[in-house]
Design a protein around this motif. Structure first.
Motif, PDB file in Angstrom:
ATOM      1  N   CYS A  68       7.857  -5.174  -7.687  1.00 20.67           N
ATOM      2  CA  CYS A  68       6.666  -4.430  -8.114  1.00 20.67           C
ATOM      3  C   CYS A  68       6.542  -4.460  -9.638  1.00 20.67           C
ATOM      4  CB  CYS A  68       6.740  -2.980  -7.628  1.00 20.67           C
ATOM      5  SG  CYS A  68       5.349  -1.940  -8.139  1.00 20.67           S
ATOM      6  N   THR A 105       0.822  -1.209   0.000  1.00 20.03           N
ATOM      7  CA  THR A 105       0.000   0.000   0.000  1.00 20.03           C
ATOM      8  C   THR A 105       0.854   1.256   0.000  1.00 20.03           C
ATOM      9  OG1 THR A 105      -1.780  -1.153   1.147  1.00 20.03           O
ATOM     10  CG2 THR A 105      -1.787   1.241   1.267  1.00 20.03           C
ATOM     11  N   THR A 135      -2.438  -7.066  -5.139  1.00 23.33           N
ATOM     12  CA  THR A 135      -2.738  -6.195  -6.276  1.00 23.33           C
ATOM     13  C   THR A 135      -3.676  -5.075  -5.856  1.00 23.33           C
ATOM     14  OG1 THR A 135      -2.456  -8.012  -7.855  1.00 23.33           O
ATOM     15  CG2 THR A 135      -3.738  -6.096  -8.593  1.00 23.33           C
ATOM     16  N   GLN A 136      -3.429  -3.880  -6.364  1.00 22.80           N
ATOM     17  CA  GLN A 136      -4.303  -2.740  -6.141  1.00 22.80           C
ATOM     18  C   GLN A 136      -4.550  -2.012  -7.464  1.00 22.80           C
ATOM     19  OE1 GLN A 136      -2.620  -0.100  -3.179  1.00 22.80           O
ATOM     20  NE2 GLN A 136      -3.882  -0.956  -1.553  1.00 22.80           N
ATOM     21  N   ALA A 189       4.007  -2.573 -12.405  1.00 21.43           N
ATOM     22  CA  ALA A 189       2.981  -1.532 -12.448  1.00 21.43           C
ATOM     23  C   ALA A 189       2.617  -1.174 -13.880  1.00 21.43           C
ATOM     24  CB  ALA A 189       3.466  -0.277 -11.716  1.00 21.43           C
ATOM     25  N   GLY A 236       2.022   1.777  -3.555  1.00 22.34           N
ATOM     26  CA  GLY A 236       0.967   2.325  -4.394  1.00 22.34           C
ATOM     27  C   GLY A 236       0.664   3.775  -4.082  1.00 22.34           C
ATOM     28  N   GLU A 283      -2.483   0.365 -12.001  1.00 27.73           N
ATOM     29  CA  GLU A 283      -2.742  -0.993 -11.544  1.00 27.73           C
ATOM     30  C   GLU A 283      -1.384  -1.634 -11.277  1.00 27.73           C
ATOM     31  OE1 GLU A 283      -4.273  -0.180 -14.748  1.00 27.73           O
ATOM     32  OE2 GLU A 283      -5.916   0.679 -13.570  1.00 27.73           O
ATOM     33  N   PHE A 284      -1.190  -2.152 -10.082  1.00 31.13           N
ATOM     34  CA  PHE A 284       0.122  -2.704  -9.759  1.00 31.13           C
ATOM     35  C   PHE A 284      -0.025  -3.932  -8.871  1.00 31.13           C
ATOM     36  CE2 PHE A 284      -0.762  -0.312  -5.996  1.00 31.13           C
ATOM     37  CZ  PHE A 284      -0.039  -0.900  -4.971  1.00 31.13           C
ATOM     38  N   MET A 335       8.043   3.962  -7.682  1.00 29.27           N
ATOM     39  CA  MET A 335       7.427   2.793  -7.057  1.00 29.27           C
ATOM     40  C   MET A 335       8.434   1.656  -6.902  1.00 29.27           C
ATOM     41  SD  MET A 335       3.725   2.853  -9.014  1.00 29.27           S
ATOM     42  CE  MET A 335       3.026   1.480  -8.057  1.00 29.27           C
TER      43      MET A 335
END
Length: 450
Positions: A80, A46, A101-102, A82, A49, A90-91, A69
């Motif tokens: 990571c 988090t 994933t977020q 992304a 992101g 979206e990564f 990132m």
């Protein structure tokens, strides 16, 4: 009846009413006092992101967002991957066979070079200053960066755009009359746009309204001068200068740089956004011109000697770039650095055009010089290259050509309109190519694909 074994009720959370719902980042903090490197995958991912979405909100391109990132992810022991767009990320973060994933999104696109500078320095020092902090402490630091107030009021931003557009008008060939009218028009236009932005008005509406107000303000000032001082109708030519504050410099330039790095999604989205803003602005300006019977033609020649013209171009280029930098929320020192850089690069471009070099080739060389100078300034000051180059390049964007193309196309004069459009496209393509060439030469990381 004994309820001692029943699970505790979750605390009531007030959910965001916004269309793009606000994320409660501190809900990912499990109140652990240990260092962030020992936190869960979700908590660490988090943070990665959040850094990315704050950087994206500053207007920088996909490569720089992903690089930030990746830096945070490595410091937190994560891998990571992304995918970055204009307003979305979206990564996925991986850690020992697990992944998280977020998908994150912004409500709109904007530019804030001051916040970008602060965040880039924060990312560079993260390994030494932050890996021993808790998750909650890091989110508290990111809160301060995310909510950092702007450096300038709407009035100051309006005056900055007035200065920039008056200088821009001179560089296009205008004289004092056109510059005075453009100063008032651009000032009123950008002031109104800032007020609408504070009220979250959508970009198409705020662009159309602010351009219309700028054009009408130019008309009002021109009529006052015409009645009071009997100025010639030929001074209508500066009309385009009043609306140049809406040129989407950051999306235009980062679009080309992203595509040069094969970040095609981000590049195409940014390019489409820039084209949309320009179409809305030019169509609005054309419609207002039709309603008030304005027919902007060529500027009246100023007949300045070479050295006087060179000096005036240096001064006007500095003022124009400085004004655009203030509009992008750059601190005054950063704006002054960009102004010096832009004065050299843009004056060189205009001089090359005077010596019969094609406008697109001169634009490429001007952008290349701006990029090379920005790399030198970046090494000495740490200012982000993009914060230096974009204001310098914005003043090279052929807003006059774009408007004349739309004006003539709207009158069904497709031959003349198409000619202006082709000239504009060639210059617009040449500018990011020049910056990309400079980055390839000066930035070893950027020139490699790995």
């Amino acid at each position: 009846m004994d309820h001692s074994e029943e699970p505790k009720a979750r605390p009531r959370v007030t959910l965001s009413p916004n269309h793009h719902m606000t994320i409660n980042w501190h809900s990912f903090d499990r109140q652990s006092d240990g260092p962030v490197t020992g936190a869960s995958l979700t908590e660490r991912a988090t943070i990665v992101g959040r850094v990315g979405i704050i950087m994206l909100s500053c207007g920088t391109g996909a490569w720089r967002v992903r690089e930030a990132m990746n830096t945070i992810a490595r410091d937190l022991g994560l891998t990571c991957s992304a995918d970055v767009g204009l307003i979305t990320i979206e990564f996925t973060c991986f850690d020992h066979g697990r992944h998280y994933t977020q998908a994150l999104a912004l409500p709109t696109s904007g530019v804030n070079t001051d916040k970008l500078t602060v965040l880039e320095r924060y990312v560079a020092r993260f390994a030494t200053d932050c890996v021993g902090l808790s998750v909650g402490e890091i989110h508290a630091q990111l809160d301060k960066i995310q909510h950092k107030p702007g450096n300038f009021s709407a009035l100051t931003a309006g005056l900055a755009s007035a200065l920039a557009c008056a200088a821009f008008t001179f560089l296009l060939g205008g004289g004092p009359i056109e510059m005075i009218c453009a100063f008032l028009g651009a000032g009123v236009g950008n002031y109104s746009r800032r007020l609408m932005g504070a009220r979250h008005i959508t970009v198409t509406a705020s662009t159309a309204v602010s351009v219309a107000l700028a054009c009408l303000s130019y008309l009002l000032m021109f009529k006052v001068l015409e009645l009071g001082f009997h100025v010639s109708q030929a001074h209508e030519a500066g009309y385009i200068g009043a609306m140049l504050f809406v040129i989407p410099g950051f999306p235009f330039i980062t679009s080309g740089l992203d595509m040069a790095k094969l970040d095609m999604r981000s590049g195409l989205e940014r390019g489409t956004f820039a084209i949309m803003v320009i179409v809305v602005a030019t169509v609005t300006g054309w419609l207002v011109a039709l309603l008030v019977h304005f027919e902007p033609q060529n500027f009246i020649p100023l007949h300045l000697s070479f050295w006087v013209l060179l000096t005036c171009r240096l001064a006007a280029s500095f003022c124009g770039v400085y004004g655009f930098s203030i509009m992008f929320n750059s601190p005054r020192k950063l704006a002054a650095s960009a102004g010096v850089l832009g004065a050299v690069a843009n004056t060189l471009r205009l001089t090359l055009v005077d010596f019969a070099m094609p406008a697109a080739a001169a634009a490429f060389i001007g952008a290349l010089v701006a990029g090379l100078l920005a790399s030198a300034v970046n090494r000495n000051t740490g200012y982000p290259r993009i914060s230096l180059t974009v204001p310098a390049i914005v003043i090279m964007v052929p807003g006059l050509y774009m408007y004349r193309a739309m004006f003539n196309l709207g009158l069904n004069d497709f031959g003349v309109g198409g000619g202006w459009m082709i000239k504009a496209v060639l210059i617009v393509v040449a500018l990011p190519l020049g910056l990309a060439a400079a980055r390839i030469v000066t930035d070893s990381e950027w020139r490699h694909v790995d």
